[in-house]
Design a protein around this motif. Sequence first.
Motif, PDB file in Angstrom:
ATOM      1  N   ILE A 289     -36.605 -30.917  49.689  1.00 16.17           N
ATOM      2  CA  ILE A 289     -37.452 -31.331  48.567  1.00 16.17           C
ATOM      3  C   ILE A 289     -36.684 -32.206  47.582  1.00 16.17           C
ATOM      4  CG2 ILE A 289     -38.703 -30.449  46.549  1.00 16.17           C
ATOM      5  CD1 ILE A 289     -39.434 -27.995  48.363  1.00 16.17           C
ATOM      6  N   ASP A 290     -35.409 -31.915  47.382  1.00 17.63           N
ATOM      7  CA  ASP A 290     -34.604 -32.710  46.446  1.00 17.63           C
ATOM      8  C   ASP A 290     -34.427 -34.155  46.899  1.00 17.63           C
ATOM      9  OD1 ASP A 290     -34.308 -30.639  44.697  1.00 17.63           O
ATOM     10  OD2 ASP A 290     -32.272 -30.112  45.305  1.00 17.63           O
ATOM     11  N   LEU A 291     -34.681 -34.430  48.181  1.00 14.87           N
ATOM     12  CA  LEU A 291     -34.553 -35.790  48.701  1.00 14.87           C
ATOM     13  C   LEU A 291     -35.833 -36.606  48.520  1.00 14.87           C
ATOM     14  CD1 LEU A 291     -32.622 -35.069  52.032  1.00 14.87           C
ATOM     15  CD2 LEU A 291     -31.690 -35.960  49.884  1.00 14.87           C
ATOM     16  N   LEU A 292     -36.921 -35.954  48.133  1.00 12.22           N
ATOM     17  CA  LEU A 292     -38.178 -36.679  47.934  1.00 12.22           C
ATOM     18  C   LEU A 292     -38.065 -37.590  46.714  1.00 12.22           C
ATOM     19  CD1 LEU A 292     -40.788 -33.795  48.442  1.00 12.22           C
ATOM     20  CD2 LEU A 292     -40.220 -35.620  50.058  1.00 12.22           C
ATOM     21  N   PRO A 293     -38.728 -38.742  46.749  1.00 10.93           N
ATOM     22  CA  PRO A 293     -38.733 -39.598  45.555  1.00 10.93           C
ATOM     23  C   PRO A 293     -39.500 -38.925  44.421  1.00 10.93           C
ATOM     24  CG  PRO A 293     -40.305 -40.415  47.175  1.00 10.93           C
ATOM     25  CD  PRO A 293     -39.522 -39.323  47.862  1.00 10.93           C
ATOM     26  N   LYS A 294     -39.134 -39.250  43.204  1.00  7.15           N
ATOM     27  CA  LYS A 294     -39.812 -38.671  42.045  1.00  7.15           C
ATOM     28  C   LYS A 294     -41.286 -39.052  42.005  1.00  7.15           C
ATOM     29  CE  LYS A 294     -36.390 -36.445  40.231  1.00  7.15           C
ATOM     30  NZ  LYS A 294     -36.431 -34.953  40.205  1.00  7.15           N
ATOM     31  N   SER A 295     -41.641 -40.113  42.732  1.00  9.32           N
ATOM     32  CA  SER A 295     -43.028 -40.574  42.757  1.00  9.32           C
ATOM     33  C   SER A 295     -43.932 -39.652  43.561  1.00  9.32           C
ATOM     34  CB  SER A 295     -43.085 -41.976  43.368  1.00  9.32           C
ATOM     35  OG  SER A 295     -42.486 -41.978  44.661  1.00  9.32           O
ATOM     36  N   CYS A 296     -43.362 -38.744  44.367  1.00 11.01           N
ATOM     37  CA  CYS A 296     -44.171 -37.878  45.230  1.00 11.01           C
ATOM     38  C   CYS A 296     -44.826 -36.782  44.396  1.00 11.01           C
ATOM     39  CB  CYS A 296     -43.314 -37.277  46.336  1.00 11.01           C
ATOM     40  SG  CYS A 296     -44.247 -36.279  47.521  1.00 11.01           S
TER      41      CYS A 296
ATOM     42  N   GLU B 279     -32.776 -33.796  60.599  1.00 10.45           N
ATOM     43  CA  GLU B 279     -31.683 -34.661  60.176  1.00 10.45           C
ATOM     44  C   GLU B 279     -32.138 -36.124  60.068  1.00 10.45           C
ATOM     45  OE1 GLU B 279     -28.832 -33.595  58.975  1.00 10.45           O
ATOM     46  OE2 GLU B 279     -29.706 -31.596  59.294  1.00 10.45           O
ATOM     47  N   ASP B 280     -32.960 -36.558  61.015  1.00 10.53           N
ATOM     48  CA  ASP B 280     -33.479 -37.926  60.946  1.00 10.53           C
ATOM     49  C   ASP B 280     -34.392 -38.106  59.741  1.00 10.53           C
ATOM     50  OD1 ASP B 280     -32.108 -38.687  63.196  1.00 10.53           O
ATOM     51  OD2 ASP B 280     -33.793 -38.365  64.570  1.00 10.53           O
ATOM     52  N   PHE B 281     -35.179 -37.071  59.455  1.00  9.09           N
ATOM     53  CA  PHE B 281     -36.078 -37.135  58.305  1.00  9.09           C
ATOM     54  C   PHE B 281     -35.279 -37.198  57.009  1.00  9.09           C
ATOM     55  CE2 PHE B 281     -39.102 -35.093  55.263  1.00  9.09           C
ATOM     56  CZ  PHE B 281     -40.106 -36.039  55.337  1.00  9.09           C
ATOM     57  N   LYS B 282     -34.254 -36.371  56.903  1.00 17.89           N
ATOM     58  CA  LYS B 282     -33.403 -36.386  55.711  1.00 17.89           C
ATOM     59  C   LYS B 282     -32.765 -37.756  55.510  1.00 17.89           C
ATOM     60  CE  LYS B 282     -30.469 -33.037  55.351  1.00 17.89           C
ATOM     61  NZ  LYS B 282     -29.486 -32.004  55.772  1.00 17.89           N
TER      62      LYS B 282
ATOM     63  N   MET C 114     -39.366 -31.155  61.027  1.00 12.74           N
ATOM     64  CA  MET C 114     -38.201 -31.159  60.146  1.00 12.74           C
ATOM     65  C   MET C 114     -37.883 -29.764  59.621  1.00 12.74           C
ATOM     66  SD  MET C 114     -41.170 -32.097  58.685  1.00 12.74           S
ATOM     67  CE  MET C 114     -41.138 -33.851  59.012  1.00 12.74           C
ATOM     68  N   GLY C 115     -38.631 -28.765  60.059  1.00  8.43           N
ATOM     69  CA  GLY C 115     -38.326 -27.380  59.696  1.00  8.43           C
ATOM     70  C   GLY C 115     -38.844 -26.991  58.332  1.00  8.43           C
ATOM     71  N   ASN C 116     -38.257 -25.937  57.784  1.00  8.64           N
ATOM     72  CA  ASN C 116     -38.705 -25.421  56.497  1.00  8.64           C
ATOM     73  C   ASN C 116     -38.495 -26.442  55.382  1.00  8.64           C
ATOM     74  OD1 ASN C 116     -39.464 -22.985  57.591  1.00  8.64           O
ATOM     75  ND2 ASN C 116     -37.597 -21.920  57.018  1.00  8.64           N
ATOM     76  N   TRP C 117     -39.483 -26.495  54.509  1.00 10.59           N
ATOM     77  CA  TRP C 117     -39.379 -27.375  53.342  1.00 10.59           C
ATOM     78  C   TRP C 117     -38.720 -26.573  52.225  1.00 10.59           C
ATOM     79  CZ3 TRP C 117     -41.024 -32.472  52.183  1.00 10.59           C
ATOM     80  CH2 TRP C 117     -41.444 -33.194  53.306  1.00 10.59           C
ATOM     81  N   ASP C 118     -37.381 -26.579  52.233  1.00 15.93           N
ATOM     82  CA  ASP C 118     -36.607 -25.884  51.225  1.00 15.93           C
ATOM     83  C   ASP C 118     -36.100 -26.872  50.179  1.00 15.93           C
ATOM     84  OD1 ASP C 118     -34.678 -27.257  52.646  1.00 15.93           O
ATOM     85  OD2 ASP C 118     -33.906 -25.472  53.653  1.00 15.93           O
ATOM     86  N   LYS C 119     -35.303 -26.373  49.252  1.00 22.33           N
ATOM     87  CA  LYS C 119     -34.838 -27.223  48.146  1.00 22.33           C
ATOM     88  C   LYS C 119     -34.007 -28.397  48.661  1.00 22.33           C
ATOM     89  CE  LYS C 119     -32.945 -26.828  43.488  1.00 22.33           C
ATOM     90  NZ  LYS C 119     -32.102 -28.040  43.544  1.00 22.33           N
ATOM     91  N   GLU C 120     -33.248 -28.173  49.732  1.00 24.20           N
ATOM     92  CA  GLU C 120     -32.440 -29.253  50.294  1.00 24.20           C
ATOM     93  C   GLU C 120     -33.299 -30.454  50.663  1.00 24.20           C
ATOM     94  OE1 GLU C 120     -29.218 -29.819  53.906  1.00 24.20           O
ATOM     95  OE2 GLU C 120     -31.097 -28.729  54.308  1.00 24.20           O
TER      96      GLU C 120
END
Length: 377
Positions: free
Chosen positions: A107-114, A71-74, A99-105
Amino acid sequence: MSAETPTPQDSGLPPPPAPNKTSSLASGSYPDESFRPTILHLGDDIRWNHRLYVELTKKFKVERTYSIGREDFKQALKDRRWGDFVGIYRPFWNTGGEMGNWDKELIDLLPKSCKIYASAGAGFDWVDTRALAQHGTIYCNSASACTESVADAAIVLILSCYRAIAWSFLAAQSCDTEQFQDANQNIAAVTHNPNGTVLGIVGLGRIGMRIAEKATRAFEMKIVYHDVVRMEEREEQIGAGWCATLDELLQTSDCVLLATPFNGEVLLSTPQFAKFKPGARLVNIARGKLVDEDALSQALDDGVISAAGLDVHANEPNVNPKLVKKKNVMALSHTAGASVESHIGFERLGMENLLGWLEKGESGVVSPVNLQWLKRD
């Protein structure tokens, strides 16, 4: 070694270019040579490859997450705490994954620059590599770094299945004279040498190939394999036979070894165990969820399978007590790839992927796993 690096302001460098300039980083280049693009280093400090890490910090501005929950990471991603970072670096498999599994929830928060995620370990069932690819992010694993360690552990498990090493070990460790005598007097009647028998490998990738090499040289085992593609060059190198279907491999093998990624589906359950040669063995150094553990337990009880060697389990860190308490099962704690040499390689390979991407873009990455789905700008 501390991973802190000076900010452009601390070092007297000019500030980063505006966010709309970061798209050029996808090709491994950036417009201002004095600007270091940002990467996130997840988890603990570097332990071994310090010189290479210094090189990394010269090319990238390194931000640290240390230990941070999901949650803190999100929230940090939503708040753009680290700005438009271009890559993620996770050097160890036992840290940096809070932060647990890297799911779509997530991944969608990552900047487009990643554009690149370089991580330790061989398996990637905890990360949705297809979703990363659709986001435009290359995922790189570190399977080659632990190949030797996993292959060695696989040989231990194979030998244990043939020679009832777990039964003998546990009997001696119990310090119970009856258990000792039981093993001492009865193991010979149910064990065999692996020499000349057929090892069926599901997944003849780098690790599967190395296991095959060791098994043929140490035990003179015959190799058959099944994979999504046929690998004729590797067949010739080890004299392996190709099985076009999994059923064919199961019906042919004296010992079945799983060395294939988990794609979300159980690979072996009751219907597949029914096709094993009577008394065949099963070794799994891939992922526990590939196997229906209740079905495996029943197959062992019925004698359909004579022994199993399991490094991985379906519900880790929990293990199936019906399985691991059987004297014909050798169980480990998902440590096949655990060695100092593996961890040194995880650190190094992750940095090599990041530096290679920065220099040459997509063509510079060393161990990508999702290029077939990658969405390119």
